[in-house]
Enzyme design. Structure first.
Site, PDB file in Angstrom:
ATOM      1  N   ASP A  90       0.851  -1.178   0.000  1.00  0.00           N
ATOM      2  CA  ASP A  90       0.000   0.000   0.000  1.00  0.00           C
ATOM      3  C   ASP A  90       0.896   1.240   0.000  1.00  0.00           C
ATOM      4  O   ASP A  90       2.090   1.147   0.296  1.00  0.00           O
ATOM      5  CB  ASP A  90      -0.886  -0.031   1.244  1.00  0.00           C
ATOM      6  CG  ASP A  90      -1.869   1.124   1.282  1.00  0.00           C
ATOM      7  OD1 ASP A  90      -2.345   1.523   0.215  1.00  0.00           O
ATOM      8  OD2 ASP A  90      -2.141   1.622   2.385  1.00  0.00           O
ATOM      9  N   GLY A 149      -4.999   4.023  -4.148  1.00  0.00           N
ATOM     10  CA  GLY A 149      -6.250   4.582  -4.648  1.00  0.00           C
ATOM     11  C   GLY A 149      -6.068   5.928  -5.313  1.00  0.00           C
ATOM     12  O   GLY A 149      -7.039   6.532  -5.759  1.00  0.00           O
ATOM     13  N   ASP A 208      -1.263  -0.933   6.091  1.00  0.00           N
ATOM     14  CA  ASP A 208      -1.492  -0.446   7.449  1.00  0.00           C
ATOM     15  C   ASP A 208      -2.964  -0.282   7.797  1.00  0.00           C
ATOM     16  O   ASP A 208      -3.281   0.038   8.941  1.00  0.00           O
ATOM     17  CB  ASP A 208      -0.796   0.905   7.640  1.00  0.00           C
ATOM     18  CG  ASP A 208      -1.451   2.011   6.821  1.00  0.00           C
ATOM     19  OD1 ASP A 208      -1.835   1.744   5.670  1.00  0.00           O
ATOM     20  OD2 ASP A 208      -1.580   3.131   7.335  1.00  0.00           O
TER      21      ASP A 208
END
Length: 961
Positions: free
Chosen positions: A345, A559, A659
């Site tokens: 991420d 994203g 996370d």
């Protein structure tokens, strides 16, 4: 209430644990052998199989039960958390698992919402509250939630009277996303709120998104199962061959019922088929120790005890947050050394998730902040920045301050002794703090209610990529953003009408809100642009580069939109400036998804950028082609990804790190899941296999700990098969000299204790402490990780070498002893003859010493513990044998070994034979090692030479707590 995430309950622990353990081939096999020994007359006692099996099952059950108990405690902390609900007009304390739909729950500041709630009221006059969803998505920024319109003015007194409340159906009918408080989120900057529980337990959004954690198995364990099947085949072959040869040799008249072993009447009348099956099972029991039952328990102990080294490593300790690395699943330690792809991420994992103002552009002119001032005075622009936000100001002193500290000491150098900013976006907080430093706090909407009145807030969403506010000033109405638009009073009436109609709509509310926002946010006048930075975590670029040198490909999943994602990839070293960037974006149909062109470019290094929609299409229509493209790319960036899309990973061994709760599906789907200990979020950590405080720790976790764990357990597995081949092959060879009468070569006590006592500790200690090279060398030379990749130490070639070496040593043990005693069994000084048990004990003695010294040859890192267990195991064997054979034990039915070992060691010829046989076994192995080290050294072996050897290392090299 969410059921505990555990494998067992207190009632089904034993049966379910036994079922899980007997799914393993070795355990199930030894259970069958044990039952066979109980049912038929076999050459060995049932104790020889039953005792090791009981030991293995018990130790494994204790280990798994302890780990499950830890999960049970963690789950109970959540389900048993105290909450207050309104019952019979008063507040009653209960446990979170007792909340039911329709209960009115009171949540105080900094408490976590125990269920999905609809906000009824808060202590704020406008009925709003602020929450942080860090435990759900890793975002530490504040979000604003609004009370349901029917109950916005309710106090505790009115709420406690059930008659004045809207029903659940009424609340749901007018409920929007802005009214919803999700389970797991935390209340901030608000003293208390009251909410009605609309979804609880497994119906809450967090529970619905939860995916049952599947049992992960490492590549090493899969190799172990394959090797066990091969050895099972060898066992069946030996048992069938021995049974056939027995009947073939007994066909001769001279061996049919010899005078010293005549058959009984029952044996003569029994069915030949039943006799064949009985003999086959007897040989199966005789050779069954070729399957190493103690392998699994040693592996379990090695994984369990070895996992503590990760938590003890000071290099994985984050001093600022006082967090050390933690291991949630010790079964995957060696998998850390086999990772081929890392899925990471971005926000909160690669970055700090803290925005900092850097510069702005006003009327095409770039301005930087210098000593808290911007050169140039564009009041309208600064007013827009300071007013168009959802930042809230708290005048309470933070809990972390003692004695009156500075609540802004951590934020961009901004200082104030009475205020703290809470924002729904880190960008907003960075910008508001920046204009505060530049001296424009006097125009802040939060500070100047007498001048500016907030009329409407147009919330941010990912499609519009903007948020707006409508404010009233003494000179009229306007929308102040980085771009602005002026409204006349008549225009505002029309705007308010559109907004109110959209926000009160019972159907298609989201679509109507989007239409209203689009109607308002048009014909905007550009004022300027701001530049903020989400700072990268420390040593992210170095970590990604180390992973690349180690042969690990990194995929960044985010994203963010395409431009932002590429910019971050370039800044963190994921993409290089010289890399050929391939793009697969905004593909909606099969015709547009042209992947073939991506395979035609033959530049050395490729980077691929793909968005969520294109990725879904590529995996659905062109999976093989897409995977081939990805394999040829050094780095892959996936932008505009939804959480569920993150779970789609390639077949090679993968590691996922994140996370937030939105990363949980990715963490669970990957072969190894790593959770980052965020500021507040714990969902990723709880659902991960390992947890670390910062991304930079991933390098040592893989390159050092992964390297060590893999070489240790790979050698452990190979060594176990080797020493069991050495153990049981002489038993098979002995049958050729006793007419396959199923006579045992070793005493039953030796059969039982060989794997449990005589040869167990050296390999266990080796598997805990072995280091081929220094940890610093492994970190400074990431390419050494490639030497162990693709399960190279457990390849079929390596397995075949260890197996053939075991057979070779077994032949030398047996025939070396046979040559010594074959022609002349009178080796005693007094003329006494050696017998059957003496011969078997000689073979067993040579075997125990040789297999122990073989492991010593494999050991590179010698500690005092290695010396103690290596030489101590040999000494223990001699002491035990002297003690066992030197006393008449009254509880034993027979004692064939009485005084055998003492007589054996009293012969000088035997001592000479032991030395010669051991040298014959190990000398070729030593020559091979020297030959290959000098002519074909691996990268690891070359590093050993430059390192200077393991004897010079001290405890400080481990960096343990």
């Amino acid at each position: 209430y969410i059921p505990p995430l555990k494998y067992y309950t207190i009632w089904n622990f034993v049966p379910k644990n036994l079922f899980e353990q007997f799914r393993r081939i070795a355990n199930f096999y030894f259970l069958i052998i044990f039952l066979v020994q109980l049912m038929i007359d076999t050459p060995t006692s049932p104790v020889t199989s039953g005792l090791p099996l009981f030991f293995v099952i018990t130790v494994t059950a204790i280990k798994q039960g302890y780990e499950d108990w830890l999960r049970y405690k963690a789950d109970n902390e959540v389900n048993g958390a105290p909450v207050f609900v309104v019952r019979s007009g008063s507040l009653v304390q209960t446990k979170s698992k007792n909340i039911r739909v329709g209960d009115i729950v009171r949540v105080a500041k900094d408490e976590t919402f125990p269920a999905d709630l609809a906000l009824l009221s808060s202590d704020r006059a406008d009925g709003t509250c602020h929450i942080t969803t860090a435990s759900l998505d890793g975002e530490t920024n504040l979000k604003v939630c609004l009370s349901v319109r029917q109950s916005i003015s309710y106090s505790f007194g009115s709420i406690s009277e059930s008659g004045g409340l809207p029903s659940r159906s009424q609340a749901l009918g007018s409920l929007g996303q802005e009214n919803l408080l999700l389970r797991g989120a935390r209340l901030k900057n608000t003293k208390e709120i009251f909410g009605v529980a609309i979804y609880t337990g497994m119906e809450s959004k967090m529970a619905l998104n939860y995916k049952c954690k599947s049992q992960k198995r490492s590549a090493v364990e899969k190799s172990m199962n394959t090797f066990l099947l091969i050895y099972l085949g060898i066992l069946l072959f030996e048992a069938i061959l021995s049974t056939i040869l027995k009947y073939a040799w007994q066909a001769e008249d001279k061996w049919d019922e010899p005078f010293y072993n005549q058959e009984t009447e029952q044996e003569r009348n029994s069915s030949p088929i039943l006799k064949f099956i009985s003999d086959f099972l007897a040989f199966l029991v005789l050779y069954n120790f070729i399957i190493p039952i103690s392998l699994y328990v040693t592996v379990e102990m090695q994984k369990f005890m070895g996992s503590f080294f990760i938590g003890w490593d000071l290099d994985l300790y984050h001093e600022e947050s006082d967090q050390k690395a933690q291991v949630n699943t010790s079964d995957l330690n060696e998998e850390l050394g086999q990772v081929e792809y890392v899925f990471t991420d971005k926000t909160g994992t690669l970055t700090e998730n803290e925005m900092h103002f850097r510069e702005c552009s006003i009327n095409g002119v770039k301005y930087r902040e210098v000593n808290g001032k911007l050169i140039g005075d564009e009041l309208l622009f600064l007013q827009a920045v300071s007013l168009c936000h959802t930042v809230q100001i708290s005048y309470d002193q933070p809990d972390c301050l003692v004695g009156g500290g500075d609540p802004f000491a951590h934020a961009n150098g901004f200082s104030s002794s009475h205020m703290e900013y809470y924002a729904s976006s880190p960008d907003e907080k960075a910008l508001v703090e920046a204009v505060k430093r530049c001296g424009y706090s006097k125009v802040s909407a939060s500070l100047s209610f007498s001048r500016y009145k907030l009329l409407h807030l147009l919330e941010f969403d990912a499609d519009r990529r903007r948020m707006s506010v409508i404010l009233q000033t003494p000179s009229g109405l306007r929308t102040l953003v980085v771009a602005c638009r002026h409204f006349s009073p008549e225009e505002y009436i029309d705007v308010e009408k559109h907004l109110n109609a959209a926000r009160t709509a019972l159907q298609q509310r989201e679509e109507r809100l989007q239409e209203a926002f689009a109607y308002i946010e048009r014909d905007l006048q550009l004022l300027g642009a701001t530049g903020v930075e989400d700072k990268l975590q420390d040593k992210v670029q170095e970590t990604i580069e180390a992973l690349r040198l180690a042969g690990i490909k990194v995929w960044v999943l985010t994203g963010d939109k395409h431009e932002t994602a590429v910019s971050v990839s370039l800044s963190c070293g994921h993409f290089h400036r010289t890399m050929n960037i391939l793009e697969l974006l905004q593909q909606r149909s099969d015709n547009e998804c042209d992947l073939q062109q991506l395979t035609e470019d033959h530049v050395i290094q490729h980077g691929l950028v793909v968005d969520g929609a294109s990725l879904s299409l590529a995996l659905r229509e062109h999976e093989k082609l897409f995977m081939e493209v990805c394999k040829n790319c050094s780095a892959v960036l996936c932008c505009r990804m939804a959480p569920l899309q993150k779970a789609k990973v390639p077949k090679p061994i993968t590691l996922a790190i994140g996370d937030g709760a939105n990363d949980v599906s990715m963490i669970q789907e990957a072969h190894v899941g790593i959770g980052i200990m965020g500021k507040e979020g714990r969902q990723a950590v709880r659902n991960s296999d390992y947890a670390i405080a910062r991304f930079k720790f991933l390098a040592k976790l893989l390159l050092v700990h992964g390297h060590f764990y893999y070489i240790r357990i790979a050698t452990l597995v190979q060594y176990f098969f080797y020493k069991n081949v050495c153990f049981i092959t002489p038993q098979f060879l002995y049958q050729f000299f006793c007419l396959f009468s199923q006579q045992t070569l070793y005493d039953s006590v030796y059969l039982t204790l060989y794997n449990i006592c005589f040869t167990s500790l050296p390999i266990l200690v080796y598997s805990l402490f072995e280091q081929l090279v220094h940890p610093h060398v492994l970190q400074n030379k990431p390419a050494l990780y490639r030497d162990i990749s693709k399960n190279s130490l457990l390849s079929f070639r390596t397995f075949l070498y260890w197996t053939l070496l075991g057979f070779l040593h077994a032949f030398i043990f047996f025939f070396g002893s046979y040559i010594l005693m074959g022609e002349d069994t009178m080796l005693m000084g007094n003329g006494q003859m050696f017998g059957n048990w003496t011969f078997g004990t000689l073979v067993f003695t040579v075997m125990v010493i040789t297999v122990t010294l073989k492991l010593a040859l494999e050991t590179n890192f010698w500690t005092w513990m290695n010396h103690f267990v290596t030489w101590g195991s040999i000494a223990f064997y001699f002491i035990f044998s002297l003690f066992y054979g030197g006393i008449i034990w009254p509880f034993l039915h027979s004692q064939d070994m009485y005084f055998v070992f003492v007589q054996l060691l009293s012969s000088g010829s035997v001592w000479f034979a032991i030395i010669i046989i051991i040298i014959t076994c190990l000398f070729p192995d030593v020559v091979k090692k020297v030959f290959y080290r000098h002519l074909q050294p691996t990268s690891t072996q070359k590093s050993q030479v430059t390192w200077g050897g393991g004897a010079e290392r001290t405890r400080e090299d481990f960096h343990l707590v």
